[in-house]
Design a protein around this motif. Structure first.
Motif, PDB file in Angstrom:
ATOM      1  N   MET A 112       0.835  -1.200   0.000  1.00  0.00           N
ATOM      2  CA  MET A 112       0.000   0.000   0.000  1.00  0.00           C
ATOM      3  C   MET A 112       0.872   1.254   0.000  1.00  0.00           C
ATOM      4  O   MET A 112       0.593   2.224  -0.687  1.00  0.00           O
ATOM      5  CB  MET A 112      -0.896   0.020   1.241  1.00  0.00           C
ATOM      6  N   PRO A 153      -3.495   5.218   1.217  1.00  0.00           N
ATOM      7  CA  PRO A 153      -2.389   4.522   1.893  1.00  0.00           C
ATOM      8  C   PRO A 153      -1.913   5.250   3.151  1.00  0.00           C
ATOM      9  O   PRO A 153      -1.658   4.613   4.180  1.00  0.00           O
ATOM     10  CB  PRO A 153      -1.275   4.509   0.845  1.00  0.00           C
TER      11      PRO A 153
ATOM     12  N   SER C  17     -10.239  -1.959   0.788  1.00  0.00           N
ATOM     13  CA  SER C  17      -9.097  -1.062   0.590  1.00  0.00           C
ATOM     14  C   SER C  17      -8.092  -1.662  -0.380  1.00  0.00           C
ATOM     15  O   SER C  17      -7.587  -0.977  -1.281  1.00  0.00           O
ATOM     16  CB  SER C  17      -8.400  -0.785   1.919  1.00  0.00           C
ATOM     17  N   VAL C  18      -7.794  -2.942  -0.169  1.00  0.00           N
ATOM     18  CA  VAL C  18      -6.831  -3.591  -1.051  1.00  0.00           C
ATOM     19  C   VAL C  18      -7.338  -3.560  -2.485  1.00  0.00           C
ATOM     20  O   VAL C  18      -6.611  -3.217  -3.418  1.00  0.00           O
ATOM     21  CB  VAL C  18      -6.572  -5.045  -0.598  1.00  0.00           C
ATOM     22  N   LEU C  21      -7.101   0.028  -4.007  1.00  0.00           N
ATOM     23  CA  LEU C  21      -5.737   0.438  -4.314  1.00  0.00           C
ATOM     24  C   LEU C  21      -5.163  -0.375  -5.461  1.00  0.00           C
ATOM     25  O   LEU C  21      -4.386   0.130  -6.263  1.00  0.00           O
ATOM     26  CB  LEU C  21      -4.849   0.304  -3.069  1.00  0.00           C
TER      27      LEU C  21
END
Lengths: 276, 338, 290
Positions: A112, A153, C17-18, C21
């Motif tokens: 991330m 991130p 989230s993963v 992204l």
């Protein structure tokens, strides 16, 4: 600091430190002063430091121009919206990675982080084209999406480092006490993490407010936040220094105040916990 | 109503076998202490019982009910953590009552029970303070209060006294032991301190590398250690071990004699077995004297003498073992029983 | 604390989230790679052809690339040097027993919170303007010829502005690090007879080595993509004198509409940044116990 110090040492270093501090701060101070001058005085040589006719007309003019408020609202919506949405995704993720780590957690976190290191110019072309085709150019939605993803991130990392500091034992105790995951989040984790969540919000709001790559490239007028509005003063024929100063002062004042409150968290947030 | 049974329990972390295979029967109402050196798996075993970790294989039964897949809160156990794990943002009252609140009890009943627990633990004046305003001993009591107020079928203690200073520790030791007897609730207690284990336990489980080395009452462990590990771990100062020719004469690979079972004589020779040597260090505690003696072939031996004998470094003494208290062990370290 | 339940839960909570992204990183990057192999200009739509590595050859042999690479390196290197050296000085100064330390710290940190477009324009107009800027007045008062900053030393002007923006960051991080230096260590050195100078070299500086590395790496990542400051002051000129790689790619993409060429340039920038990122990730990773 319980070290012995001589008075001379204290006086000399105090003087030096204040001098350095004022020099570094001077451009901002000078800008604030200029914002209270008339256009003529702002441009005059020799410049006047304090003995000029103080006026607030620039602020009046800047406020009257409804487009200033429009851009300020854009800044607020874009920075606020992108951070809040990022928080929605980041809190569960950071919670999981802090309290239920697996063998892959470490790798995921570093990955991330590495997405944050991709230079925005590397993906400028496709993002621009996709936004053009989806009609997202010069929309607040588009900028919220980009800034949200860009900051995600950092948001996750900051929350993760804060959550890590909450002892696992306490969450386990809650679990032994019969709290379900939701109750554990509501009654135990969140109250304990409030300071960390607040400073994450604050710092990322500041970063989003000041972001000046995507905003300059993806917005022109409708969705343009203050960064873009201020940039419009760069045209060579524009000699509206006092108004530029007033608009700039208004644009940075709230952030400066927020930033001063968050300076401790800044170190931690921007170094991904590597320096505390 | 609160017996705990471990049936073939195994726990692996990745490829590491932390608990290879444990079978254990903890009787209702008994106070059982898990003791062992750090890293022996005692805390892991406790967390498996609590349900904070999954077991890799086997079953855990509480009161005959299979709880292997039951979440922690539904096992009817409560736990006192090493760090106390108090909720920092809640008052003492809130901390003790949290479990009851989660169980959905009416407020009046929660208050009544919290105040009852507080008065048992002398916490009544502190009910509205936050944990950070309490001393270490008081925090410890709050943690215990949180455990007892739910009237569980069993208490789990994870090294609860290791953060207290020595005097307080002795105090709390007595209090916990007394409380457990009064409540007649099963307790599992983890510690690395064998004094705690010996003084508090009805039964001790000595763990080493995830294996149960011996399970018995404190005196059984002291008098009849099952193997070299237990013999060396239980008792302070440590048991003396002698190998070689001297051990062979007893028909063993190793013999062990506790320091208190060595008689110290000033004269050489005399009747029966004995090893003479020079005192290298003498520790005078007043009530006892510990002598460290270089005894030639027998190696360095520790002897414990009641009171003061006026012996000092450099003095020559003969150590005579009490024949009734010589422990014999075979090649594999197992005790040889007649 | 890991039971099957918590692990499953963990995966469920991390997945959004993963996923986001991953999409954010992979899709645009894949598109950039794809575009970089096409002859693709927005002004001539419908003429996209696959041309292999020609865009790369063109981009890498373009004199503008070499100039902008040089500018990027000079910009990054100078700003790093200035901010780290001055930042160490400022941090040491504020770490002294001074009156009003908190206020001084506020003054020092302030520039970091100023948006790039504001700081660039304030410097360009109010300070560096060759006729009416404050610097010009100072020069004239001293009997010197005022400098026309953006005409005579454009790159240095940019360096000055960017350094002013990043000096607070370096100072604040190094100050934080200094304050975590064990007071007893310094006292022990004093007992050992070390003078202030040797205490600095043998105790303080080694203690700062790590935070300085962190400052260098993080600043590098941001400095490689300095954009707004150039955009509102020089527009990359005069000539190519202040064009860095980020600005070059921007002008190829959004001024010349050469999608293929800009994409090839973008990938070059990604590779450059990744070299730095590798070091930083390794450094942060070492510090991370999960």
């Amino acid at each position: 600091m319980a070290r012995r110090t001589t008075t001379t040492h204290a006086v000399v270093s105090t003087g030096a430190a204040w001098l350095v501090g004022l020099i570094i701060f001077f451009p901002i101070l000078w800008m604030i002063l200029a914002s209270f001058k008339t256009e003529l005085e702002a441009f005059a040589t020799p410049p006047s430091f304090l003995f000029f006719e103080w006026t607030t007309e620039n602020y009046g003019i800047v406020q009257e121009r409804s487009d200033y408020m429009h851009h300020a609202m854009n800044s607020l919506t874009i920075a606020g919206g992108s951070v809040l949405i990022a928080m929605l995704f980041a809190i569960p993720a950071a919670y999981a990675m802090a309290f239920a780590p697996t063998e892959r957690t470490r790798g995921t976190l570093l990955w991330m982080l590495s997405t944050k290191m991709m230079p925005p110019v590397g993906v400028l072309v496709p993002i621009y084209l996709v936004f053009r085709d989806l009609g997202l150019l010069d929309t607040r939605t588009g900028l919220i999406i980009v800034l949200c993803l860009g900051n995600l991130p950092i948001v996750i990392w900051m929350l993760f480092t804060y959550f890590k500091e909450i002892p696992k034992d306490i969450l386990e105790a809650a679990r032994m006490d019969g709290a379900t995951i939701l109750k554990e989040l509501a009654f135990v984790l969140t109250p304990m993490a409030v300071p960390g969540i607040a400073s994450t919000l604050l710092l990322n709001f500041i970063l989003a407010w000041n972001e000046a790559f995507w905003t300059l490239n993806l917005s022109t007028s409708n969705a343009a936040p203050l960064t873009v509005f201020i940039a419009s003063y760069s045209s060579p024929e524009g000699l509206f220094w006092a108004k530029l100063s007033a608009a700039s002062t208004l644009a940075i004042a709230p952030i400066l105040i927020l930033g001063w409150f968050s300076q401790k968290q800044l170190v931690r947030g921007l170094t991904f916990g590597a320096v505390k | 109503m609160g017996s705990i049974t471990l049936d073939g329990v195994r726990k692996t972390f990745g490829s590491v076998n932390v608990i290879p295979n444990v079978n254990l029967e903890i009787d209702d109402g008994s106070f059982v202490v898990f003791v062992g050196p750090s890293g022996c798996g005692k805390s892991t075993l406790l967390r498996l019982i609590a349900g904070l970790e999954d077991i890799s294989d086997g079953r855990i039964l509480i009161d005959g009910r299979d709880v292997t897949n039951v979440p922690p809160a539904k096992r009817g156990l409560s736990m006192v953590f090493q760090s106390y794990a108090l909720y920092p943002h809640m008052s003492v009252r809130g901390n003790i009552g949290f479990g009851l609140k989660m169980a959905g009890l009416p407020k009046a009943e929660i208050d009544r029970k919290v105040e009852g627990a507080a008065s048992i633990l002398n916490l009544t004046p502190y009910l509205d303070r936050k944990p950070r305003e309490l001393s270490g001993g008081q925090r410890q009591r709050v943690a215990i209060g949180r455990a007892i107020v739910r009237e569980p079928e069993g208490f789990l203690f994870d090294e609860p006294l290791s953060n207290l200073d020595a005097a307080l520790r002795v105090n709390m030791r007595l209090e916990i032991a007394k409380l457990q007897k009064d409540l007649a609730t099963t307790a599992v207690y983890v510690t690395h301190d064998q004094v705690e284990a010996m003084t508090m336990a009805d039964k001790i489980v000595v763990l080493n590398a995830g294996n149960v080395e011996q399970y018995g009452t404190p005196l059984e462990l002291y008098e009849r250690p099952a193997n070299l590990f237990v013999a060396g771990f239980i008792g302070s100062p440590r048991m003396n071990f002698i190998g070689g020719r001297i051990a062979s004469a007893h028909g063993a690979a190793t013999i062990g004699i506790r320091p208190e079972h060595l008689r110290v004589a000033r004269e050489e020779g005399g009747q029966g077995e004995g090893w003479s040597g020079v005192i290298s260090v003498a520790e005078h505690l007043g009530s006892d004297t510990f002598l460290y003696v270089d005894a030639g072939e027998a190696g360095t031996l520790t002897a414990r003498v009641i009171g003061e004998l006026g012996l000092n470094e450099g003095g020559r003494v003969t150590l005579k073992p009490d024949p009734a208290h010589i422990h014999r062990f075979d090649q594999t370290g197992k005790a040889i029983r007649p | 604390m890991s039971t099957r339940q918590t692990r499953v839960l963990g995966r469920v909570l991390t997945a959004p989230s993963v996923g986001l992204l991953f999409v954010w990183m992979i899709v645009p990057l894949a598109m950039t790679i794809y575009f970089s192999t096409l002859r693709y200009n927005l002004l001539n739509p419908g003429t996209e052809d696959f041309i292999g590595l020609e865009n790369y050859v063109y981009f890498l042999t373009d004199p503008a690339f070499l100039a902008s690479l040089r500018n990027t390196l000079v910009l990054v290197g100078s700003v790093l040097l200035i901010t780290v050296v001055l930042g160490t000085g400022v941090a040491l100064l504020i770490d002294q027993p001074i009156f009003g330390r908190n206020i001084v710290r506020l003054l020092v940190i302030a520039p970091f919170f100023v948006m790039p477009t504001v700081s660039a324009l304030v410097w360009k107009n109010l300070l560096m303007h060759p006729v009416s800027g404050l610097f010009a007045w100072i020069a004239t008062s001293l009997g010197l010829r005022p400098i026309d900053w953006f005409a005579e030393m454009p790159l240095f002007s940019i360096i000055l502005i960017v350094s002013w923006q990043w000096l607070p960051f370096a100072s604040l991080i190094l100050l934080t690090a200094l304050q975590s230096l064990d007071e007893e260590q310094k006292e022990a050195a004093e007992m050992d007879g070390a003078k202030a100078f040797s205490t600095f070299f043998y105790i303080t500086l080694p203690h700062l080595a790590r935070p300085i590395t962190v400052v260098i790496l993080i600043e590098t990542i941001f400095l490689l993509t300095v954009f707004a400051e150039i955009f509102v002051t020089t527009g990359g000129g005069p000539g190519l004198q202040t064009t860095n790689i980020a600005f070059l790619i921007y002008s190829q993409a959004l001024i010349q509409y050469d999608v293929g060429g800009a994409s090839a340039g973008g990938l070059v920038a990604v590779v450059l940044a990744n070299i730095v990122a590798m070091f930083l990730v390794r450094m942060v990773g070492k510090n991370l116990e999960t």
